[in-house]
Write a protein that holds these residues in place. Structure first.
Motif, PDB file in Angstrom:
ATOM      1  N   GLY A  97       0.775  -1.026   0.038  1.00 18.18           N
ATOM      2  CA  GLY A  97      -0.214   0.087   0.083  1.00 18.18           C
ATOM      3  C   GLY A  97       0.798   1.359   0.032  1.00 18.18           C
ATOM      4  O   GLY A  97       0.383   2.349  -0.037  1.00 18.18           O
ATOM      5  N   ARG A  98       2.195   1.126   0.320  1.00 14.30           N
ATOM      6  CA  ARG A  98       3.085   2.371   0.303  1.00 14.30           C
ATOM      7  C   ARG A  98       2.964   2.908  -1.092  1.00 14.30           C
ATOM      8  O   ARG A  98       3.067   4.240  -1.091  1.00 14.30           O
ATOM      9  N   TYR A  99       2.986   2.353  -1.931  1.00 15.56           N
ATOM     10  CA  TYR A  99       3.160   2.930  -3.569  1.00 15.56           C
ATOM     11  C   TYR A  99       2.067   4.041  -3.704  1.00 15.56           C
ATOM     12  O   TYR A  99       2.342   4.907  -4.402  1.00 15.56           O
ATOM     13  N   ASP A 100       0.828   3.724  -3.270  1.00 14.86           N
ATOM     14  CA  ASP A 100      -0.399   4.414  -3.772  1.00 14.86           C
ATOM     15  C   ASP A 100      -0.675   5.400  -2.622  1.00 14.86           C
ATOM     16  O   ASP A 100      -1.561   6.083  -2.707  1.00 14.86           O
ATOM     17  N   ALA A 101       0.069   5.260  -1.696  1.00 15.30           N
ATOM     18  CA  ALA A 101      -0.345   6.161  -0.354  1.00 15.30           C
ATOM     19  C   ALA A 101      -0.425   7.622  -0.506  1.00 15.30           C
ATOM     20  O   ALA A 101      -1.242   8.399  -0.055  1.00 15.30           O
ATOM     21  N   PHE A 102       0.408   8.187  -1.682  1.00 14.42           N
ATOM     22  CA  PHE A 102       0.476   9.745  -1.771  1.00 14.42           C
ATOM     23  C   PHE A 102      -0.893  10.062  -2.726  1.00 14.42           C
ATOM     24  O   PHE A 102      -1.218  11.118  -2.886  1.00 14.42           O
ATOM     25  N   LYS A 103      -1.640   8.796  -3.181  1.00 17.86           N
ATOM     26  CA  LYS A 103      -2.752   9.192  -3.871  1.00 17.86           C
ATOM     27  C   LYS A 103      -4.030   9.764  -2.468  1.00 17.86           C
ATOM     28  O   LYS A 103      -5.105  10.269  -2.651  1.00 17.86           O
ATOM     29  N   LEU A 104      -3.431   9.738  -1.174  1.00 13.17           N
ATOM     30  CA  LEU A 104      -4.316  10.215  -0.418  1.00 13.17           C
ATOM     31  C   LEU A 104      -5.656   9.256   0.193  1.00 13.17           C
ATOM     32  O   LEU A 104      -6.426  10.044   0.654  1.00 13.17           O
ATOM     33  N   LYS A 105      -5.687   8.024  -0.234  1.00 11.62           N
ATOM     34  CA  LYS A 105      -6.923   7.419  -0.069  1.00 11.62           C
ATOM     35  C   LYS A 105      -6.793   6.646   1.301  1.00 11.62           C
ATOM     36  O   LYS A 105      -5.619   6.376   1.380  1.00 11.62           O
ATOM     37  N   TRP A 106      -7.716   6.251   1.774  1.00 10.38           N
ATOM     38  CA  TRP A 106      -7.846   5.426   3.071  1.00 10.38           C
ATOM     39  C   TRP A 106      -7.252   4.063   2.676  1.00 10.38           C
ATOM     40  O   TRP A 106      -7.689   3.491   1.701  1.00 10.38           O
TER      41      TRP A 106
END
Ligand SMILES: [Zn+2]
Length: 661
Positions: free
Chosen positions: A42-51
């Motif tokens: 989940g780290r890769y997409d974390a900057f998309k700021l979704k829960w």
């Protein structure tokens, strides 16, 4: 060219050397492997700021949410990837860097703020817990990622948003009446800000770094009180709630914030924090004259660390609970002896600090420790294929803590730190300085590695090549090429070297602080020369005050260990093995077909025995004359500690063996 992060680009490593092979493992496997892990977790997409479901999870270690370091995990991967991409094309890795940069840009708040946790999970509470929540630490790693990205891509796609974030920090933090008089619990941003200042020449970045460094530990800095006390009270923290990793409530020394740095007398607390902090102090000493108290403190803390709190592998941190320093001379080898942590990042931090100290004081005592860490506590942290890692690097295994590697960690600071270090390792080998106006240059050689340095000196190109199989062999062939620039070379003669020789003879070479200066007039006549340092196995005694009473075998910079793979009869982690100072030792060049690695293995013939504890069964308090010499062992096999845990086995391993009476 003081920073390895910028100077490494001038060095190319010979592929089939030990370090060359580790770098190849990173290019071939580690970068992609870690990218896959970033995606899977989940780290890769974390900057998309979704829960993300992880955000709902109770923290493994209260009060640190499991995702708190995700910003830095991503940033460190980007940074490491950019270093490798500067020297090698890897389209899939480059594409991921681009995507991550886009996501980071999109995560920036209108005022410049940029942090996953305080934007998605706990909005409204930013900068309320600088002591524990790694907000500024994460920013520091984003700065370093942005600098690496700019050097690779020659654009400000990442640097520009990061500078906006730092500009916000410059407004929030500082000595002004409307500013917050705080600083991070986990230093990192200080050294990053100094690098950012050197790249952009923006004075306010230097000022903020200096503020964080000098304000730290001020007992009366915030309304007459310690900042960490004031912020805890402001957010209504329960003073009786103590994170498990705090040695005691408040625990300011855990954060190196118990006193201003200039007044600290011993190195204390969390070891990675201490190393990142002192690295920034060393950078500040190089940048600005006049910080005499900070300079004295840096030497004092370095000496305390090396002389009283460092393992023979260069590892630091005996205490698991706070991942940090214990009492002076408290250096047990493993869990069954009472501790030993020796985190990978801490050893990398020692290398960073040593490299920075060499820029202000060319003294081999720093380079010797830098090399010790590299070939032992650091290289042991990654498997030969680059896919498995260690976080803790004990010197002896136990049933509870076997000598094994892991795929990944919840707190994943160490694996991407290996990327950053190996990506810039060329910058640790040497420092050069070209004085174009005098058409001259000097090169300080700190490490012996098969590698070539190339740099411009006016219209001239200077090249220095090392051909060597170090650390297996102590012969280093140098070739210097320069059309007209006058080049001086200073070679480190390691403190452990019993002898050394330059061929052809160089009678005018001068030794200063362990560096041998070879002048340009000799080099003009002898551009090809050899340094030979005989590498012989030697026995290292543990300091008497450690109460360890062990012997450790080292050869050159490499420390050795015993493993059950080579000594399959072992059942007790070599706890009962005795080693005599009088023995015959044989060297054997070994090629490991699986990894393709070659190393020198050692075999002790008739020098080891197995302790016989039978006599103790009658009484635990035996007189010395009753102690048996033990059952002799025909032979005992040793391998480099950096090579441990690569060939299967039971996970039994030990570095220091009990010394025979
Ligand atoms: Zn770490």
């Amino acid at each position: 060219m003081a920073y390895p992060q910028t100077s490494f680009i001038h060095t190319s490593l010979t592929p089939d050397t030990l370090l060359g092979q580790r770098r190849q493992a990173v290019s071939a496997n580690t970068l992609q492997y870690q990218l896959d892990v970033l995606k899977k977790t989940g780290r890769y997409d974390a900057f998309k700021l979704k829960w993300h479901p992880v955000y709902d999870r109770a923290p493994e270690v209260w009060p640190i949410p499991d995702h708190l370091f995700w910003d830095s995990d991503v940033a460190k991967w980007i940074e490491g990837a950019c270093y490798f991409l500067q020297q090698q094309s890897m389209p899939a890795i480059a594409k991921a860097v681009d995507e991550l940069v886009d996501m980071i840009r999109s995560a920036q708040q209108p005022d410049g703020y940029l942090n996953i946790h305080y934007t998605v999970v706990d909005p409204g509470n930013r900068f309320t817990n600088l002591k524990d929540m790694h907000e500024l630490y994460n920013c520091g790693h984003l700065i370093e990622a942005a600098l690496a990205h700019q050097a690779l891509c020659r654009n400000d796609q990442l640097l520009s948003p990061i500078c906006s974030y730092v500009d916000l920090l410059c407004k929030v933090f500082g000595p002004g009446p409307d500013q917050t008089h705080g600083y991070p619990g986990h230093p990192e941003i200080e050294l990053a800000l100094l690098r950012l200042y050197e790249r952009t020449k923006t004075e306010r970045y230097l000022s903020l770094a200096k503020y964080f460094i000098t304000e730290r530990g001020n007992a009366t800095g915030c309304d007459g009180r310690h900042y960490f006390d004031v912020e805890a009270e402001k957010r209504g923290a329960d003073p009786n709630m103590k994170p498990a990793f705090y040695p005691e409530p408040r625990s300011l020394w855990y954060h190196q914030a118990h006193k201003p740095i200039a007044e600290q007398t011993t190195i204390e607390g969390h070891s990675v924090r201490a190393m990142y902090l002192l690295t920034s102090v060393a950078d500040l000493l190089r940048l600005e004259q006049g910080h005499h108290d900070l300079e004295a403190a840096t030497y004092r803390l370095w000496n305390n660390m090396v002389n009283q709190k460092m393992y023979s592998t260069g590892g630091i941190g005996a205490m698991k609970q706070w991942e940090g320093f214990g009492l002076d001379y408290f250096l047990p080898q493993g869990t069954s002896e009472g501790g030993c942590y020796s985190e990978t990042c801490a050893a990398i931090g020692v290398m960073m600090l040593a490299q920075r100290m060499l820029q202000i004081d060319l003294d081999r005592k720093f380079a010797d420790i830098m090399e010790l860490c590299l070939y032992n506590a650091v290289l042991t942290a990654m498997s030969t294929d680059g896919k498995k890692f260690t976080y803790v690097n004990q010197l002896a295994s136990s049933d509870k803590d076997l000598s094994r590697r892991d795929d990944w960690f919840t707190v994943a600071c160490c694996p991407p730190n290996m990327l950053r270090l190996l990506g810039t390792i060329g910058g640790y080998i040497w420092t050069y300085n070209a004085m174009v106006e005098y058409r001259s240059a000097h090169i300080d050689v700190h490490l012996y590695v098969g590698a070539k340095l190339t740099f411009d000196c006016g219209s001239d190109v200077v090249e220095l090549q090392q051909e060597t199989n170090w650390p297996s062999s102590g012969d280093v062939k140098f070739s210097l090429r320069s059309k007209s620039a006058k080049v001086d070379i200073r070679l480190r003669i390691p403190g452990w070297a019993e002898s050394w020789k330059i061929t052809p003879e160089c009678p005018d070479a001068e030794m200063k602080k362990g560096y041998l200066r070879i002048r340009s007039n000799w080099l003009e006549k002898n551009p090809d020369f050899t340094l030979s340092i005989p590498l012989k196995p030697r026995l290292l005694l543990s300091h008497p005050l450690t109460n360890q009473n062990t012997l450790t075998i080292a050869r050159g910079p490499v420390v050795y260990c015993v493993e059950d793979v080579d000594n399959p009869w072992v059942e007790d982690h070599f706890e009962s093995i005795l080693l005599s100072a009088e023995y015959k030792i044989m060297e054997e060049e070994v090629h490991d077909p699986e990894s393709g690695n070659s190393y020198v293995a050692l075999k002790v013939i008739k020098g080891a025995s197995i302790l016989d504890t039978q006599a103790f069964e009658e009484t635990p308090f035996l007189t010395n004359d009753k102690l048996s010499k033990g059952k002799p062992l025909q032979e005992l096999k040793f391998v480099p500690y950096y090579f441990r845990a690569n060939r299967g086995g039971k996970g039994h391993m030990r570095v220091g063996l009990k010394k025979t009476n």
